[in-house]
Design an enzyme around this catalytic site. Sequence first.
Site, PDB file in Angstrom:
ATOM      1  N   ARG A 191      -4.439   2.355 -16.373  1.00 42.04           N
ATOM      2  CA  ARG A 191      -4.589   3.165 -15.169  1.00 42.04           C
ATOM      3  C   ARG A 191      -5.242   4.533 -15.409  1.00 42.04           C
ATOM      4  O   ARG A 191      -6.123   4.923 -14.650  1.00 42.04           O
ATOM      5  CB  ARG A 191      -3.244   3.329 -14.447  1.00 42.04           C
ATOM      6  N   PRO A 217       4.940  -5.178  -0.299  1.00 44.40           N
ATOM      7  CA  PRO A 217       5.004  -4.026  -1.195  1.00 44.40           C
ATOM      8  C   PRO A 217       4.991  -4.435  -2.664  1.00 44.40           C
ATOM      9  O   PRO A 217       5.631  -5.418  -3.042  1.00 44.40           O
ATOM     10  CB  PRO A 217       6.357  -3.390  -0.840  1.00 44.40           C
ATOM     11  N   CYS A 256     -11.214   3.202 -30.028  1.00 44.64           N
ATOM     12  CA  CYS A 256     -12.438   3.953 -30.274  1.00 44.64           C
ATOM     13  C   CYS A 256     -13.239   4.154 -28.992  1.00 44.64           C
ATOM     14  O   CYS A 256     -14.348   3.622 -28.848  1.00 44.64           O
ATOM     15  CB  CYS A 256     -13.278   3.234 -31.317  1.00 44.64           C
ATOM     16  N   GLU A 257     -12.663   4.822 -28.044  1.00 41.61           N
ATOM     17  CA  GLU A 257     -13.351   5.193 -26.813  1.00 41.61           C
ATOM     18  C   GLU A 257     -12.757   6.505 -26.346  1.00 41.61           C
ATOM     19  O   GLU A 257     -11.533   6.667 -26.351  1.00 41.61           O
ATOM     20  CB  GLU A 257     -13.115   4.153 -25.704  1.00 41.61           C
ATOM     21  N   TYR A 277       1.313  -2.227 -12.150  1.00 42.56           N
ATOM     22  CA  TYR A 277      -0.066  -2.276 -12.659  1.00 42.56           C
ATOM     23  C   TYR A 277      -0.158  -1.736 -14.084  1.00 42.56           C
ATOM     24  O   TYR A 277      -1.140  -1.110 -14.463  1.00 42.56           O
ATOM     25  CB  TYR A 277      -1.013  -1.527 -11.699  1.00 42.56           C
ATOM     26  N   GLY A 323       0.747  -1.244   0.000  1.00 39.54           N
ATOM     27  CA  GLY A 323       0.000   0.000   0.000  1.00 39.54           C
ATOM     28  C   GLY A 323       0.777   1.294   0.000  1.00 39.54           C
ATOM     29  O   GLY A 323       0.192   2.357  -0.192  1.00 39.54           O
TER      30      GLY A 323
HETATM   31  N1  LLP Z   1      -1.267  -7.159  -0.837  1.00 44.91           N
HETATM   32  C1  LLP Z   1      -2.559  -7.238  -1.186  1.00 44.91           C
HETATM   33  C2  LLP Z   1      -3.402  -8.221  -0.503  1.00 44.91           C
HETATM   34  C3  LLP Z   1      -3.079  -6.416  -2.183  1.00 44.91           C
HETATM   35  O1  LLP Z   1      -4.358  -6.509  -2.504  1.00 44.91           O
HETATM   36  C4  LLP Z   1      -2.231  -5.474  -2.831  1.00 44.91           C
HETATM   37  C5  LLP Z   1      -2.736  -4.602  -3.884  1.00 44.91           C
HETATM   38  C6  LLP Z   1      -0.876  -5.425  -2.447  1.00 44.91           C
HETATM   39  C7  LLP Z   1      -0.438  -6.274  -1.437  1.00 44.91           C
HETATM   40  C8  LLP Z   1       0.121  -4.496  -3.079  1.00 44.91           C
HETATM   41  O2  LLP Z   1      -0.202  -3.172  -2.891  1.00 44.91           O
HETATM   42  P1  LLP Z   1       0.812  -2.031  -3.372  1.00 44.91           P
HETATM   43  O3  LLP Z   1       2.032  -2.087  -2.490  1.00 44.91           O
HETATM   44  O4  LLP Z   1       1.166  -2.282  -4.779  1.00 44.91           O
HETATM   45  O5  LLP Z   1       0.040  -0.777  -3.197  1.00 44.91           O
HETATM   46  N2  LLP Z   1      -4.483  -1.618 -10.006  1.00 44.91           N
HETATM   47  C9  LLP Z   1      -4.399  -0.581  -9.011  1.00 44.91           C
HETATM   48  C10 LLP Z   1      -3.816  -1.071  -7.713  1.00 44.91           C
HETATM   49  C11 LLP Z   1      -4.549  -2.230  -7.106  1.00 44.91           C
HETATM   50  C12 LLP Z   1      -3.912  -2.719  -5.833  1.00 44.91           C
HETATM   51  C13 LLP Z   1      -4.577  -3.911  -5.329  1.00 44.91           C
HETATM   52  N3  LLP Z   1      -3.962  -4.543  -4.219  1.00 44.91           N
HETATM   53  C14 LLP Z   1      -3.612   0.593  -9.582  1.00 44.91           C
HETATM   54  O6  LLP Z   1      -3.151   0.517 -10.724  1.00 44.91           O
HETATM   55  O7  LLP Z   1      -3.467   1.608  -8.917  1.00 44.91           O
END
Ligand code: LLP
Length: 426
Positions: free
Chosen positions: A312, A274, A344-345, A373, A239
């Site tokens: 994104r 992470p 086409c969007e 992502y 996160g």
């Molecule tokens: N652990 C779990 C259980 C998760 O659901 C996630 C991300 C992470 C770890 C890793 O989180 P990070 O450190 O990358 O923030 N597609 C979206 C982000 C979706 C994140 C979902 N879960 C975007 O492009 O912003």
Amino acid sequence: MDHFQYRDGRLHAEDVPLDTLAEAVGTPFYCYATATLERHFDAFAQAFEGQRALVAFAVKSNSNIAVIRTLGRRGAGAALVSGGELRRAREAGIPGARIVFSGVGKSRAELIAGLDAKILQFNVESEPELRLLSEIAAARGQRAPVALRVNPDVDAGVHHKITTGLKENKFGIEWTAAREIYARARDLPGIEIVGLSVHIGSQLLDLEPFRKAFLKIRDLVVMLRQDGHDIRHLDLGGGLGIPYDGGPSPAPAAYGALVKETVGDLDCLLVLEPGRMITGNAGVLVTRLLYRKEGATRTFYVVDAAMNDLMRPTLYDAYHHMVPVLEPPADGETLLVDVVGPICETGDTFGKQRALPAMAAGDLLVLRTAGAYGAVMSNTYNTRPGIPEVLVSGDQWKVVRRRLEVADLLALESLPDWLEADDEHP
Ligand code: LLP
């Protein structure tokens, strides 16, 4: 410092000029810098020095096997959300003992695959999942190591599509039910409770929601231990946000200190997951201008990448900084343009009214901070075949996922008997 810098007027990935790569592999493509992956991983790991911690890279952010292996060599584990990601992590050489598996909808086959791989823990997100896992494990004469993922009902303060820790979200076990479910879990023959897990959202630029969540979790761990549960792993999820627009973002060291302060004395093995923080700035998307189009009120740069390659901006209105591969002169002309893809969007727009140098068809443009992502969320909408991923290390580079061809896509399809006839309609 992210290892995508101008040198002699051309943007480089480490020591490799991006225009050289574009000539060699065609556009669009993703490019990752090994040095940045390693630097970010090390910075995160160092933030937990002195604490007993496993840094399990969230494979969902970038699941290229070469990327996972690069991090695995530096000691990373893997945080997974599917059986497919488990295959990738194993292929990349991550030992089962460094793997954690989350997700609200793990299938029977995925649970079995996790047991086969002898993973460190399943982060179980509901009671029905717990019962199924117990049944499967018991039938094999095993006990599955489980951390229940609880939902602390804390607002992460991020985009609603990537917040996960509110009680209306589908994730985790409801806060108030956690104690009872732990009690019932103890009686299940195929389950061994080893810990607790939490993940409140992604792209947090403020540490306060983490503090709130971790303090709640801390109280719960104390309570569960009083109930007699052996809570020895604490998985705090991922996160940590990153600076897409160059603004401030939390330092891993500050996060590490916060973790120590809030849950450090519980003497748990800490699991951190992470994703974006490691891969985000380690990747760029390189695209070529197809047309410069003068609209009624705007100038459009129509590029050869599209929303299917990088979702994104369309999905979350996400900002990705854009720069040309050829360094513009300091006193050069700047235009306000909309950068759009060919799909086409209307949503196929990477940026609106961006200040960019005057560019012409054929020029190369880079979307930064696209390592997380990006490729993993790409698809083949409009029958646009998937684009390559290139990994750079110093002056070396390698295509680590090849470009798909339309033929690859068509080969997956077949005609039913009743439609097989002439090649062309009369
Ligand atoms: N652990 C779990 C259980 C998760 O659901 C996630 C991300 C992470 C770890 C890793 O989180 P990070 O450190 O990358 O923030 N597609 C979206 C982000 C979706 C994140 C979902 N879960 C975007 O492009 O912003």
